[in-house]
Design a protein around this motif. Structure first.
Motif, PDB file in Angstrom:
ATOM      1  N   ILE A 147       1.252   5.021   6.989  1.00 42.45           N
ATOM      2  CA  ILE A 147       2.176   5.999   6.405  1.00 42.45           C
ATOM      3  C   ILE A 147       2.283   5.891   4.889  1.00 42.45           C
ATOM      4  O   ILE A 147       2.383   6.881   4.192  1.00 42.45           O
ATOM      5  N   ARG A 148       2.261   4.652   4.394  1.00 36.30           N
ATOM      6  CA  ARG A 148       2.259   4.443   2.940  1.00 36.30           C
ATOM      7  C   ARG A 148       1.164   3.448   2.589  1.00 36.30           C
ATOM      8  O   ARG A 148       0.756   2.643   3.427  1.00 36.30           O
ATOM      9  N   GLU A 149       0.736   3.504   1.336  1.00 41.79           N
ATOM     10  CA  GLU A 149      -0.318   2.622   0.844  1.00 41.79           C
ATOM     11  C   GLU A 149       0.006   1.147   1.167  1.00 41.79           C
ATOM     12  O   GLU A 149      -0.861   0.374   1.587  1.00 41.79           O
ATOM     13  N   TYR A 264       3.550  15.848   2.419  1.00 35.72           N
ATOM     14  CA  TYR A 264       3.360  14.451   2.010  1.00 35.72           C
ATOM     15  C   TYR A 264       2.794  13.577   3.130  1.00 35.72           C
ATOM     16  O   TYR A 264       2.411  12.450   2.903  1.00 35.72           O
ATOM     17  N   CYS A 265       2.700  14.104   4.358  1.00 37.12           N
ATOM     18  CA  CYS A 265       2.627  13.216   5.521  1.00 37.12           C
ATOM     19  C   CYS A 265       1.238  13.105   6.163  1.00 37.12           C
ATOM     20  O   CYS A 265       0.572  14.097   6.454  1.00 37.12           O
ATOM     21  N   ILE A 266       0.851  11.900   6.447  1.00 36.57           N
ATOM     22  CA  ILE A 266      -0.462  11.607   7.025  1.00 36.57           C
ATOM     23  C   ILE A 266      -0.438  11.717   8.563  1.00 36.57           C
ATOM     24  O   ILE A 266      -1.488  11.831   9.201  1.00 36.57           O
ATOM     25  N   ASP A 427      16.136   9.869   6.520  1.00 41.34           N
ATOM     26  CA  ASP A 427      15.029   9.331   5.711  1.00 41.34           C
ATOM     27  C   ASP A 427      15.000  10.106   4.397  1.00 41.34           C
ATOM     28  O   ASP A 427      15.209  11.331   4.394  1.00 41.34           O
ATOM     29  N   PHE A 428      14.714   9.407   3.310  1.00 35.63           N
ATOM     30  CA  PHE A 428      14.554  10.060   2.009  1.00 35.63           C
ATOM     31  C   PHE A 428      13.327   9.509   1.293  1.00 35.63           C
ATOM     32  O   PHE A 428      13.001   8.322   1.427  1.00 35.63           O
ATOM     33  N   ILE A 429      12.671  10.376   0.539  1.00 26.98           N
ATOM     34  CA  ILE A 429      11.525   9.952  -0.274  1.00 26.98           C
ATOM     35  C   ILE A 429      11.890  10.126  -1.747  1.00 26.98           C
ATOM     36  O   ILE A 429      12.298  11.222  -2.152  1.00 26.98           O
ATOM     37  N   PHE A 458      12.367   5.527   0.878  1.00 27.53           N
ATOM     38  CA  PHE A 458      11.008   5.118   0.508  1.00 27.53           C
ATOM     39  C   PHE A 458      10.616   5.718  -0.833  1.00 27.53           C
ATOM     40  O   PHE A 458      11.042   6.819  -1.171  1.00 27.53           O
ATOM     41  N   ALA A 459       9.755   5.002  -1.550  1.00 31.54           N
ATOM     42  CA  ALA A 459       9.128   5.583  -2.747  1.00 31.54           C
ATOM     43  C   ALA A 459       7.915   6.375  -2.274  1.00 31.54           C
ATOM     44  O   ALA A 459       7.203   5.935  -1.357  1.00 31.54           O
ATOM     45  N   TYR A 460       7.686   7.511  -2.888  1.00 37.41           N
ATOM     46  CA  TYR A 460       6.574   8.357  -2.457  1.00 37.41           C
ATOM     47  C   TYR A 460       5.235   7.648  -2.665  1.00 37.41           C
ATOM     48  O   TYR A 460       4.998   7.021  -3.674  1.00 37.41           O
TER      49      TYR A 460
END
Ligand code: 5AD
Ligand code: SF4
Length: 587
Positions: A147-149, A264-266, A427-429, A458-460
């Motif tokens: 989901i994130r790096e 934004y979403c994988i 949830d917030f980005i 989360f940070a984008y």
């Protein structure tokens, strides 16, 4: 699954745009292993080498076209206890685990925890054993997240550690096999095999049934991968094996995949299209869990409240789906099928003493019938996760969320009116593409306005393949993202503390989980809103056995008088043991 079945599924997905190109399967010779053929000692590798040659010649001879046709047309209704027929290039014996020990490690979301149980259930039936000791493992499988790096970096680091384990492995033991399962396998595919030559097996989220075959291929020294996404795999007939036998709660997967395509979403690329499990098989699993004495079930899905069981043809009427007011979808309106309200109603009737939760929902799918049901049914928890992602309508549009800030706030009010006392989380980005200071201030103000009980911030992190990657610019500097994230966390904590302090002085029903991690004299459980409640382990009365003094055990419902609250925990003292039906919370 046999190769042609896979090919057929690729073809079925071809009409489907972005995900069509991600279906991929291959068997590859591993060059690193082929050098072992010069070894002279009669080691497992030597035996393996012979087996490999034999295997390779069988693979070269290949399965016949007739075999593919047979397997492609075979109905998928296998009894869950059956082991798959071997493909022609493997013997039945090779397909079996032969008591090899598997070590499973899970990363990422709750779906991955459930997927781990599914993968294990499949391997167990194939004759594998499970170990919790990394050193004694013959097979190590990582169930991964993309989901994130940062989530992926964790896995790369772990692979480096495992590489050392593989290299140090004594020759007297069978070679260690390493597999990458789940979202990262799906996203990166052969890049993983190329980058980390010691990875033997890749299995995407829809390929776990194929694990015995993939591992059998890996046994012969070849890399094996199946990252095909399916249009209908729900693992409906695979009963997950619960890892913790003393757990009081369980997760039940009800749908998989996502059709929303938020920019934004994988997830749509790693988990594929939305598909729901038939209601009957969900009810069967919930009944089994109730019989095992579990007291809480959380229904799981990437868009859990978009559930739609189309397996019962007679329900495929033309009634359009009701969305939350002011919300739209990124896809063509869907019709018919058994919807989430129906499922929730049925599941909550299985056992009135069993709490029902669900995660993770999308705000667009909260029609009135779902809200009313949550309000009316005692054992459906009054807790709703309502991922907002941003408080700025401009950013929400860039995210393709299908709602404005105003529509979201209206939904919050409507939910609070329909379910008094409901606990809300989100949830917030922070720092999405193009997010300005003004947009950020809007998000801060939404956090203040709604006053969530729980939050996930989360940070984008830019992900390849997504719409944002192709069309937008990741232009918020890292330090600005992190500063904004810090600000959101601070505001969220302040507001959650206020929201949770409303509970002080109230009596709440708590499902006991066990000893508190911090103190051996305290117990820990969860209230209806899923907030952790800590209280001293003390004797109390049992309301159903007047005069009897008892101590709370995991799985008991107790009433706790709340005495203090922070942003994440409540504290109190226990009043009595009770049942869900008989409990009378007061506030
Ligand atoms: N970067 C940061 N956070 C993300 N999420 C999803 N994709 C990304 C991304 N690329 C967050 C969203 C989602 C939660 C599961 O993860 O808030 O709701
Ligand atoms: Fe991570 Fe999303 Fe995959 Fe879950 S579904 S493991 S959160 S990428």
């Amino acid at each position: 699954m046999h190769p042609l079945q896979c090919v057929l599924q690729v073809q079925r997905s071809l009409g489907w745009g972005p995900l069509a190109s991600v279906s991929w399967l291959s068997l590859r010779m591993c060059r690193a292993h082929s050098s072992l053929s010069s070894t002279t000692c009669p080691s497992p590798e030597r035996q393996e080498d012979g087996a490999r040659k034999d295997f390779s010649s069988r693979l070269a001879a290949g399965p016949t076209f007739r075999h593919f046709l047979k397997s492609a047309s075979a109905p998928q209704e296998k009894l869950s206890s059956e082991v798959e027929d071997p493909p022609p290039y493997l013997t039945m014996d090779e397909l079996l685990g032969r008591q090899r020990k598997v070590y499973l490690e899970t990363y990422g979301c709750q779906m991955n925890v459930n997927d781990t149980e599914i993968a294990w259930s499949i391997l167990q039936k194939s004759g594998y054993l499970r170990t919790s000791n990394l050193q004694e493992a013959d097979v190590i499988l990582l169930v991964t997240c993309s989901i994130r790096e940062k989530a992926e970096q964790t896995i790369w680091n772990r692979l480096h550690q495992l590489k050392a384990l593989k290299t140090r492995r004594p020759r007297s033991r069978v070679p260690l096999r390493i597999g990458i399962l789940g979202c990262m396998a799906e996203r990166l595919k052969e890049e993983i095999l190329n980058r980390e030559k010691m990875v033997d097996v890749l299995a995407g989220p829809d390929a776990y049934r194929d694990l015995p075959r993939l591992l059998a291929v890996a046994e012969s020294g070849q890399q094996a991968a199946n990252v095909l996404l399916s249009l209908d795999e729900t693992y409906a007939d695979v009963m997950p094996v619960q890892t913790n036998p003393s757990a009081t709660s369980a997760f039940v997967s009800i749908m998989r995949g996502c059709d929303n395509m938020c920019s934004y979403c994988i997830v749509p690329f790693t988990r594929g299209r939305e598909r729901s499990r038939p209601v009957a098989s969900i009810l069967e699993e919930v009944k089994k869990l109730s019989e095992q004495g579990l007291k809480e079930v959380t229904l799981l899905g990437q868009n859990v409240n978009s559930f739609r069981d189309n397996s019962e043809v007679q329900f495929n009427n033309a009634v359009s789906t009701n969305l939350s007011r002011g919300f739209t979808t990124n896809y063509k309106a869907k019709q018919g099928g058994l919807r989430f309200a129906h499922l929730l109603d049925q599941v909550s009737r299985v056992d009135p003493e069993m709490r029902i939760r669900f995660t993770s929902p999308h705000p667009k799918d909260f029609p009135d019938e779902v809200l009313q049901l949550i309000h009316e049914r005692d054992n459906i928890c009054k807790q709703i996760h309502l991922p907002a992602q941003s408080g700025s309508s401009r950013v929400l549009e860039a995210m393709r969320r299908g709602y404005s800030r105003e529509a979201y706030v209206e939904l919050v009010h409507h939910i609070r009116e329909s379910i008094p006392g409901v606990s809300l989380s989100s949830d917030f980005i922070a720092g999405f593409c193009g997010e300005t200071e003004e947009d950020h201030v809007q998000t801060v103000s939404l956090l203040r306005e709604v006053q969530y009980n729980m939050g996930f911030l989360f940070a984008y992190s830019m992900r390849q393949k997504t719409r944002a990657y192709h069309r937008l610019k990741d232009d918020v500097p890292e330090e600005v993202k992190l500063r904004r994230l810090e600000e959101l966390i601070t505001v969220f904590r302040e507001e959650a503390t206020k929201a949770n302090q409303i509970s002080v002085g109230c009596t709440q029903l708590v499902l006991v989980e066990g000893l508190s991690k911090r103190s051996a004299t305290d117990l820990c459980g969860r209230n209806d809103g899923n907030l952790k409640v800590i209280f001293p382990d003390a004797e109390m009365e049992d309301v159903n056995n007047p005069g009897l003094r008892v101590r709370a055990q995991p799985g008991d419902y107790v009433l706790v008088k709340i005495t203090s609250a922070s942003s994440q925990t409540l504290r109190g003292h226990v009043l009595c043991r009770t049942t869900l039906k008989d409990s009378s919370e007061n506030c």
